[in-house]
Write an enzyme that holds these catalytic residues in place. Sequence first.
Site, PDB file in Angstrom:
ATOM      1  N   LYS A  23      15.994 -68.244  37.267  1.00 54.80           N
ATOM      2  CA  LYS A  23      16.113 -67.170  36.216  1.00 54.80           C
ATOM      3  C   LYS A  23      14.923 -67.023  35.380  1.00 54.80           C
ATOM      4  O   LYS A  23      14.402 -66.010  35.047  1.00 54.80           O
ATOM      5  CB  LYS A  23      17.482 -67.142  35.359  1.00 54.80           C
ATOM      6  CG  LYS A  23      18.702 -66.995  36.063  1.00 54.80           C
ATOM      7  CD  LYS A  23      19.805 -67.147  35.341  1.00 54.80           C
ATOM      8  CE  LYS A  23      20.046 -68.019  34.337  1.00 54.80           C
ATOM      9  NZ  LYS A  23      20.451 -69.530  34.731  1.00 54.80           N
ATOM     10  N   ARG A  98      26.947 -65.921  28.458  1.00 55.59           N
ATOM     11  CA  ARG A  98      27.182 -67.159  29.334  1.00 55.59           C
ATOM     12  C   ARG A  98      28.901 -67.234  29.265  1.00 55.59           C
ATOM     13  O   ARG A  98      29.486 -67.976  30.094  1.00 55.59           O
ATOM     14  CB  ARG A  98      26.570 -68.458  28.916  1.00 55.59           C
ATOM     15  CG  ARG A  98      25.632 -68.952  29.631  1.00 55.59           C
ATOM     16  CD  ARG A  98      25.149 -70.102  28.944  1.00 55.59           C
ATOM     17  NE  ARG A  98      24.244 -71.057  29.487  1.00 55.59           N
ATOM     18  CZ  ARG A  98      22.944 -71.166  29.831  1.00 55.59           C
ATOM     19  NH1 ARG A  98      22.361 -70.317  29.009  1.00 55.59           N
ATOM     20  NH2 ARG A  98      22.517 -72.147  30.224  1.00 55.59           N
ATOM     21  N   ARG A 137      12.640 -80.409  37.112  1.00 59.45           N
ATOM     22  CA  ARG A 137      12.026 -79.921  36.070  1.00 59.45           C
ATOM     23  C   ARG A 137      11.860 -81.216  34.944  1.00 59.45           C
ATOM     24  O   ARG A 137      10.959 -80.876  34.255  1.00 59.45           O
ATOM     25  CB  ARG A 137      12.940 -79.021  35.423  1.00 59.45           C
ATOM     26  CG  ARG A 137      12.852 -77.899  36.177  1.00 59.45           C
ATOM     27  CD  ARG A 137      13.808 -76.742  35.220  1.00 59.45           C
ATOM     28  NE  ARG A 137      15.024 -76.940  34.721  1.00 59.45           N
ATOM     29  CZ  ARG A 137      15.903 -76.038  34.729  1.00 59.45           C
ATOM     30  NH1 ARG A 137      15.588 -74.690  34.862  1.00 59.45           N
ATOM     31  NH2 ARG A 137      16.830 -76.533  34.057  1.00 59.45           N
ATOM     32  N   ARG A 139      13.396 -82.210  32.242  1.00 58.06           N
ATOM     33  CA  ARG A 139      13.854 -81.811  30.732  1.00 58.06           C
ATOM     34  C   ARG A 139      14.902 -82.924  30.323  1.00 58.06           C
ATOM     35  O   ARG A 139      15.521 -83.254  30.992  1.00 58.06           O
ATOM     36  CB  ARG A 139      14.329 -80.409  30.549  1.00 58.06           C
ATOM     37  CG  ARG A 139      13.084 -79.402  30.279  1.00 58.06           C
ATOM     38  CD  ARG A 139      13.535 -77.809  29.896  1.00 58.06           C
ATOM     39  NE  ARG A 139      15.048 -77.751  30.291  1.00 58.06           N
ATOM     40  CZ  ARG A 139      15.446 -76.782  30.591  1.00 58.06           C
ATOM     41  NH1 ARG A 139      14.726 -75.653  31.098  1.00 58.06           N
ATOM     42  NH2 ARG A 139      16.737 -76.514  30.546  1.00 58.06           N
ATOM     43  N   ARG A 150      26.563 -79.091  33.328  1.00 63.15           N
ATOM     44  CA  ARG A 150      26.040 -77.833  33.281  1.00 63.15           C
ATOM     45  C   ARG A 150      26.649 -76.622  34.490  1.00 63.15           C
ATOM     46  O   ARG A 150      26.954 -75.678  34.025  1.00 63.15           O
ATOM     47  CB  ARG A 150      24.442 -77.741  33.349  1.00 63.15           C
ATOM     48  CG  ARG A 150      24.114 -78.097  31.786  1.00 63.15           C
ATOM     49  CD  ARG A 150      22.761 -78.651  31.645  1.00 63.15           C
ATOM     50  NE  ARG A 150      21.787 -77.764  32.267  1.00 63.15           N
ATOM     51  CZ  ARG A 150      21.202 -76.782  31.917  1.00 63.15           C
ATOM     52  NH1 ARG A 150      21.220 -76.165  30.592  1.00 63.15           N
ATOM     53  NH2 ARG A 150      19.970 -76.202  32.565  1.00 63.15           N
TER      54      ARG A 150
HETATM   55  P1  AMP Z   1      19.182 -72.590  29.536  1.00 61.83           P
HETATM   56  O1  AMP Z   1      17.851 -73.146  29.412  1.00 61.83           O
HETATM   57  O2  AMP Z   1      19.663 -71.328  29.727  1.00 61.83           O
HETATM   58  O3  AMP Z   1      19.966 -73.336  30.476  1.00 61.83           O
HETATM   59  O4  AMP Z   1      20.097 -73.045  28.204  1.00 61.83           O
HETATM   60  C1  AMP Z   1      19.963 -74.520  27.695  1.00 61.83           C
HETATM   61  C2  AMP Z   1      21.226 -74.816  26.967  1.00 61.83           C
HETATM   62  O5  AMP Z   1      21.156 -74.192  25.796  1.00 61.83           O
HETATM   63  C3  AMP Z   1      22.518 -74.548  27.697  1.00 61.83           C
HETATM   64  O6  AMP Z   1      22.986 -75.730  28.406  1.00 61.83           O
HETATM   65  C4  AMP Z   1      23.502 -74.523  26.514  1.00 61.83           C
HETATM   66  O7  AMP Z   1      23.673 -75.710  25.710  1.00 61.83           O
HETATM   67  C5  AMP Z   1      22.436 -73.611  25.487  1.00 61.83           C
HETATM   68  N1  AMP Z   1      22.654 -72.455  25.684  1.00 61.83           N
HETATM   69  C6  AMP Z   1      21.704 -71.473  25.847  1.00 61.83           C
HETATM   70  N2  AMP Z   1      22.023 -70.150  26.062  1.00 61.83           N
HETATM   71  C7  AMP Z   1      23.563 -70.245  25.659  1.00 61.83           C
HETATM   72  C8  AMP Z   1      24.545 -68.998  25.657  1.00 61.83           C
HETATM   73  N3  AMP Z   1      24.209 -67.926  25.902  1.00 61.83           N
HETATM   74  N4  AMP Z   1      25.676 -69.637  25.333  1.00 61.83           N
HETATM   75  C9  AMP Z   1      26.128 -71.141  24.792  1.00 61.83           C
HETATM   76  N5  AMP Z   1      25.027 -71.961  24.963  1.00 61.83           N
HETATM   77  C10 AMP Z   1      23.870 -71.585  25.417  1.00 61.83           C
END
Ligand code: AMP
Length: 197
Positions: A23, A98, A137, A139, A150
């Site tokens: 994404k 989410r 990745r 991270r 996740r």
């Molecule tokens: P991402 O890079 O989008 O996978 O986000 C990394 C982490 O940030 C996720 O595993 C969540 O802990 C937090 N996070 C990002 N976006 C959201 C969201 N919309 N709702 C809740 N947690 C989020």
Amino acid sequence: MGDGADGPDGARVILLGPPGAGKGTQAEVLCRRLGVCAISTGEMLREAVAAGSELGVRVREIMASGELVDDATMAEVVRDRLARQDARNGFLLDGYPRTLPQAETLAGILRDAGLSLDAVLLVEVPEDELVRRTLSRGRADDKEGVVRERLRVYREKTAPLIGYYRERGLLHEIDGNRPVEEVTAQVLDLFRAGGIH
Ligand code: AMP
């Protein structure tokens, strides 16, 4: 595009899909091609953690565990971000909403602004490939146990959004298990073919 009588004409699009589906990569390419800004809540939160801000301190541990930050905190983050000038002409949301309550919050923010969503792009990739990609990745929140967590959280909390947006006629399925350029091409074709407007 868009339905605001006096203005915004860029697309308002959500990128939906599991972690590792690509994404973020698509958001970066598509925002240039579509002329709208890419908004990644994960990136915003990682920046807050790196900066050691009050928000960063609040979300650091929960992010590291692979769980979701609470809906109220995310509502604040997204409301502020969407109010900024560069989001007026449309946006690509990567990583938000989410949860179903987040989808309702977003609907409310847009409704208050007299706007609506144009499309939800569901980027799909088989699970083995997701794990492989995410681990590569490297991270901090990409360790194998956290990656699996996740994915579990995605299936439990985020996957219900697929039905939610399908019912609203907004869902478009994208095969994410292909080279980046092919995925981008499928999305741009959708826009060109008038499937999204
Ligand atoms: P991402 O890079 O989008 O996978 O986000 C990394 C982490 O940030 C996720 O595993 C969540 O802990 C937090 N996070 C990002 N976006 C959201 C969201 N919309 N709702 C809740 N947690 C989020």
